[in-house]
Design a protein around this motif. Structure first.
Motif, PDB file in Angstrom:
ATOM      1  N   VAL A 105    -110.645  29.559 -83.841  1.00  0.00           N
ATOM      2  CA  VAL A 105    -110.442  28.110 -83.946  1.00  0.00           C
ATOM      3  C   VAL A 105    -111.349  27.517 -85.006  1.00  0.00           C
ATOM      4  O   VAL A 105    -110.912  26.755 -85.876  1.00  0.00           O
ATOM      5  CB  VAL A 105    -110.693  27.430 -82.576  1.00  0.00           C
ATOM      6  N   VAL A 106    -112.631  27.908 -84.961  1.00  0.00           N
ATOM      7  CA  VAL A 106    -113.589  27.388 -85.942  1.00  0.00           C
ATOM      8  C   VAL A 106    -113.181  27.824 -87.346  1.00  0.00           C
ATOM      9  O   VAL A 106    -113.181  27.032 -88.290  1.00  0.00           O
ATOM     10  CB  VAL A 106    -115.010  27.891 -85.622  1.00  0.00           C
ATOM     11  N   TYR A 107    -112.803  29.091 -87.484  1.00  0.00           N
ATOM     12  CA  TYR A 107    -112.458  29.618 -88.794  1.00  0.00           C
ATOM     13  C   TYR A 107    -111.226  28.904 -89.364  1.00  0.00           C
ATOM     14  O   TYR A 107    -111.175  28.577 -90.543  1.00  0.00           O
ATOM     15  CB  TYR A 107    -112.205  31.119 -88.705  1.00  0.00           C
ATOM     16  N   ARG A 108    -110.242  28.650 -88.490  1.00  0.00           N
ATOM     17  CA  ARG A 108    -109.045  27.955 -88.970  1.00  0.00           C
ATOM     18  C   ARG A 108    -109.411  26.553 -89.461  1.00  0.00           C
ATOM     19  O   ARG A 108    -108.913  26.092 -90.472  1.00  0.00           O
ATOM     20  CB  ARG A 108    -107.981  27.889 -87.873  1.00  0.00           C
ATOM     21  N   ARG A 109    -110.316  25.890 -88.743  1.00  0.00           N
ATOM     22  CA  ARG A 109    -110.786  24.564 -89.186  1.00  0.00           C
ATOM     23  C   ARG A 109    -111.411  24.646 -90.576  1.00  0.00           C
ATOM     24  O   ARG A 109    -111.184  23.805 -91.428  1.00  0.00           O
ATOM     25  CB  ARG A 109    -111.824  24.016 -88.206  1.00  0.00           C
ATOM     26  N   LEU A 110    -112.220  25.715 -90.764  1.00  0.00           N
ATOM     27  CA  LEU A 110    -112.863  25.907 -92.072  1.00  0.00           C
ATOM     28  C   LEU A 110    -111.819  26.038 -93.172  1.00  0.00           C
ATOM     29  O   LEU A 110    -111.928  25.428 -94.234  1.00  0.00           O
ATOM     30  CB  LEU A 110    -113.730  27.170 -92.050  1.00  0.00           C
ATOM     31  N   VAL A 111    -110.803  26.846 -92.908  1.00  0.00           N
ATOM     32  CA  VAL A 111    -109.769  27.063 -93.922  1.00  0.00           C
ATOM     33  C   VAL A 111    -109.023  25.757 -94.194  1.00  0.00           C
ATOM     34  O   VAL A 111    -108.714  25.435 -95.344  1.00  0.00           O
ATOM     35  CB  VAL A 111    -108.798  28.180 -93.479  1.00  0.00           C
ATOM     36  N   GLU A 112    -108.767  24.982 -93.126  1.00  0.00           N
ATOM     37  CA  GLU A 112    -108.096  23.696 -93.322  1.00  0.00           C
ATOM     38  C   GLU A 112    -108.962  22.750 -94.151  1.00  0.00           C
ATOM     39  O   GLU A 112    -108.466  21.993 -94.976  1.00  0.00           O
ATOM     40  CB  GLU A 112    -107.767  23.054 -91.969  1.00  0.00           C
ATOM     41  N   LEU A 113    -110.254  22.833 -93.908  1.00  0.00           N
ATOM     42  CA  LEU A 113    -111.196  22.011 -94.677  1.00  0.00           C
ATOM     43  C   LEU A 113    -111.155  22.400 -96.156  1.00  0.00           C
ATOM     44  O   LEU A 113    -111.115  21.546 -97.041  1.00  0.00           O
ATOM     45  CB  LEU A 113    -112.607  22.252 -94.137  1.00  0.00           C
ATOM     46  N   LEU A 114    -111.121  23.710 -96.405  1.00  0.00           N
ATOM     47  CA  LEU A 114    -111.026  24.229 -97.763  1.00  0.00           C
ATOM     48  C   LEU A 114    -109.748  23.700 -98.418  1.00  0.00           C
ATOM     49  O   LEU A 114    -109.729  23.380 -99.603  1.00  0.00           O
ATOM     50  CB  LEU A 114    -111.001  25.761 -97.693  1.00  0.00           C
ATOM     51  N   ALA A 115    -108.673  23.610 -97.614  1.00  0.00           N
ATOM     52  CA  ALA A 115    -107.402  23.104 -98.142  1.00  0.00           C
ATOM     53  C   ALA A 115    -107.508  21.622 -98.473  1.00  0.00           C
ATOM     54  O   ALA A 115    -106.795  21.122 -99.336  1.00  0.00           O
ATOM     55  CB  ALA A 115    -106.288  23.340 -97.136  1.00  0.00           C
ATOM     56  N   GLY A 116    -108.416  20.917 -97.794  1.00  0.00           N
ATOM     57  CA  GLY A 116    -108.494  19.474 -97.984  1.00  0.00           C
ATOM     58  C   GLY A 116    -109.434  19.037 -99.100  1.00  0.00           C
ATOM     59  O   GLY A 116    -109.459  17.875 -99.462  1.00  0.00           O
TER      60      GLY A 116
END
Lengths: 289, 295
Positions: A105-116
């Motif tokens: 969950v945390v890692y997916r958030r990180l990747v989404e942040l990278l996308a943003g």
């Protein structure tokens, strides 16, 4: 007024509004073509055959070879995709099969942040951190490699998020069957997950490629912007998008028209990729990126 | 989660082979690397940007082409351009989403046509939106480099995102609501106004917030539409510079503008993070509400 009539009356503005997307698409293509016409008429094949890129408002005075920039764009994109595809795929696998649920969950958030993170910030980071680092190794630093690296980082989330949702769509019974056969984790991934999710993964890579071709500012800021054919990874080059960003401010006449023509070429390239990705299906995933 | 359980290598009956170990090592390395890169970018920005950040930075006018002073005009211009773009994109987008979700069948030709157009629009590179906006709004409509031209260009750009997100919001309103409205004898228009839109409101807000984020992050489409004049725009006809454009200009065209660019970067990233957080919160409330209805 009867209810049916009011219903009909409401439908008209709604339909008109819904047409707006199509109208904008039409206008974009029409304007690009219209504004490219002077370049096509006055410069024509010289876009390919001139000695170099030395644009002037009147076609007769200048030189207008765009091929080095087209090639540079393609090479930068290829480099970025070659880096981002395996890394993004590994990120998706990590989320889905390796990390514990809370880490995932945390890692997916990180990747989404990278996308943003906006392209401008990637570009700025590349300019002040990455380029000096590369420059210390092999000056000047602003180079094809720097652009590919920054772009790879930018499109990695696209690959990771879409291929993860493709993997999520693999039916559970496949995974259970693999477990029943005693396949190991990697065995399951290699012979069950990757083959059944391959269309989604391919879609992810194609869409990421489209993003890489179209990205402008992140590239302009790190690539050096010298117009020439790429001859090495550490050489500064200029991308097609970057050329528009750098010269639109003062371009006029045939020069301006040539820039619109490069926009038309870019749009064509990206459209082919987007339509191809849509044909591949997996529509739900496209909306994730 | 089941995938994870079923593919755990510890299950007794399976051999853990060398390729298995290598794959695990590789995947963990990549994950660490990606997380590390994100931290690197964000921490670098914070380390160099935070020391320059203050209330004064937000409220002062820039001096010396932006090398010193603050970013007040940039913030004003950003807000104006955002408002223009949302004021255009939201009504158009909401109407499109309503039509797609409430009025026409999913498979109908018109729906397919609209959806196709939206997909194409979503794929157009942002610099091409810039060219389009420059040709149409700046030149043909005679707006010049202006907040209005930039806002309209951005509106075209965020339209697909807004339509998709708000259509999703409308579709996730349970059909019971529609049946109940029918049973009460409401016309479709009344049902939309007093039942569907209120029920879908949190989701539509998510769409709004997402579109704001996309618009905030954009710079390439604005360079040749809203321009980069570093003053407070006095009307929609004046040129103005957004946060993202300000970072680009400082980094590329103003030698010595680096530290101000860092600080502006922190402001932009902070705004985007706030938006991210808002979306997550709204999404959670929204999910809870829909679930509460279903129960």
């Amino acid at each position: 007024m009867s209810p049916q009539r009011s219903e009909q009356l409401l439908l008209i503005p709604l339909r008109l509004a819904a047409m707006s997307a199509a109208v904008i698409c039409f206008l974009i293509v029409a304007l690009l073509v219209l504004e490219s016409l002077p370049a096509l008429n006055n410069i024509g094949w010289r876009l390919l055959s001139d000695a170099n890129w030395r644009p002037t408002p009147a076609a007769a005075d200048g030189a207008f070879r765009v091929t080095p920039m087209v090639v540079a764009t393609l090479v930068i994109t290829a480099g970025a995709v070659l880096l981002a595809a395996p890394l993004g795929l590994a990120s998706a696998l990590f989320c889905r099969f390796y990390a514990s649920p809370s880490v995932a969950v945390v890692y997916r958030r990180l990747v989404e942040l990278l996308a943003g993170i906006p392209g401008v910030i990637y570009g700025f980071w590349g300019l002040v951190v990455l380029v000096p680092l590369l420059g210390a190794w092999r000056p000047p630093g602003a180079s094809l490699l720097a652009a590919s690296l920054v772009l790879a980082l930018m499109i990695l989330p696209t690959v990771a998020l879409i291929s993860e949702s493709a993997m999520r769509a693999v039916p559970q019974r496949y995974v259970r069957a693999a477990a029943a056969l005693g396949l190991s984790r990697w065995g399951t991934i290699r012979s069950v997950i990757l083959p059944s999710a391959r269309r989604g993964i391919l879609t992810a890579v194609i869409l990421a490629t489209g993003r890489a071709i179209g990205e402008t500012l992140a590239v302009v800021m790190v690539v050096g912007n010298i117009v020439r054919f790429p001859s090495g990874l550490m050489e500064p080059v200029r991308a097609l998008t970057g050329n528009i960003a750098l010269e639109m401010g003062y371009a006029s006449g045939d020069h301006r028209s040539a820039l619109f023509f490069s926009g038309l070429v870019l749009t064509g390239l990206v459209m082919v990729l987007v339509l191809f990705a849509n044909r591949l299906g997996h529509r739900g995933a496209i909306s994730d990126a | 989660m089941l995938d994870r359980v079923l593919t755990q290598p510890r299950a007794k009956c399976r051999k853990v082979t060398l390729p298995d170990r290598l794959a695990a090592l590789l995947v963990w390395t990549v994950a660490t690397l990606v997380a590390g890169m994100l931290l690197w970018i964000v921490l670098d920005l914070l380390r160099h940007g935070l020391p320059h950040l203050s209330i004064g930075f937000l409220l002062d006018a820039p001096r010396d082409a932006g090398r010193a002073g603050g970013i007040a005009p940039v913030l004003v211009a950003t807000a104006m351009i955002l408002i223009v773009s949302l004021a255009v994109a939201v009504p158009l987008g909401l109407a499109t989403a309503l039509l797609l979700s409430e009025y026409i069948r999913r498979g109908s030709r018109f729906a397919g046509f609209v959806r196709h157009a939206l997909e194409v629009l979503a794929g157009v590179p942002s610099i091409v939106f810039g060219l389009f906006g420059n040709a149409l709004f700046v030149r043909y409509f005679g707006m010049g480099y202006s907040v209005a031209a930039g806002g309209l260009t951005l509106a075209c750009m965020v339209l697909p995102l807004f339509v998709r997100a708000s259509e999703e919001a409308l579709r996730s309103v349970p059909d019971d609501f529609r049946r109940a409205a029918d049973a009460l004898g409401l016309t479709r228009a009344a049902a939309i106004r007093s039942v569907l839109l209120p029920a879908a409101l949190p989701g539509i807000l998510v769409a709004l917030v997402l579109s704001t984020g996309r618009a905030l992050a954009e710079a390439a489409a604005l360079l040749f539409t809203s321009g980069y004049v570093l003053r407070v725009p006095e009307s929609l006809g004046d040129s103005g510079r957004t946060l993202a454009v300000h970072i680009y200009e400082l980094a590329m065209n103003v030698p010595g503008g680096e530290s101000q660019a860092y600080a502006t970067g922190v402001v932009l990233l902070g705004a985007l993070l706030l938006i991210n957080l808002l979306t997550a919160l709204l999404g959670r409330r929204y999910g809870a509400q829909v679930q509460g209805v279903r129960r």
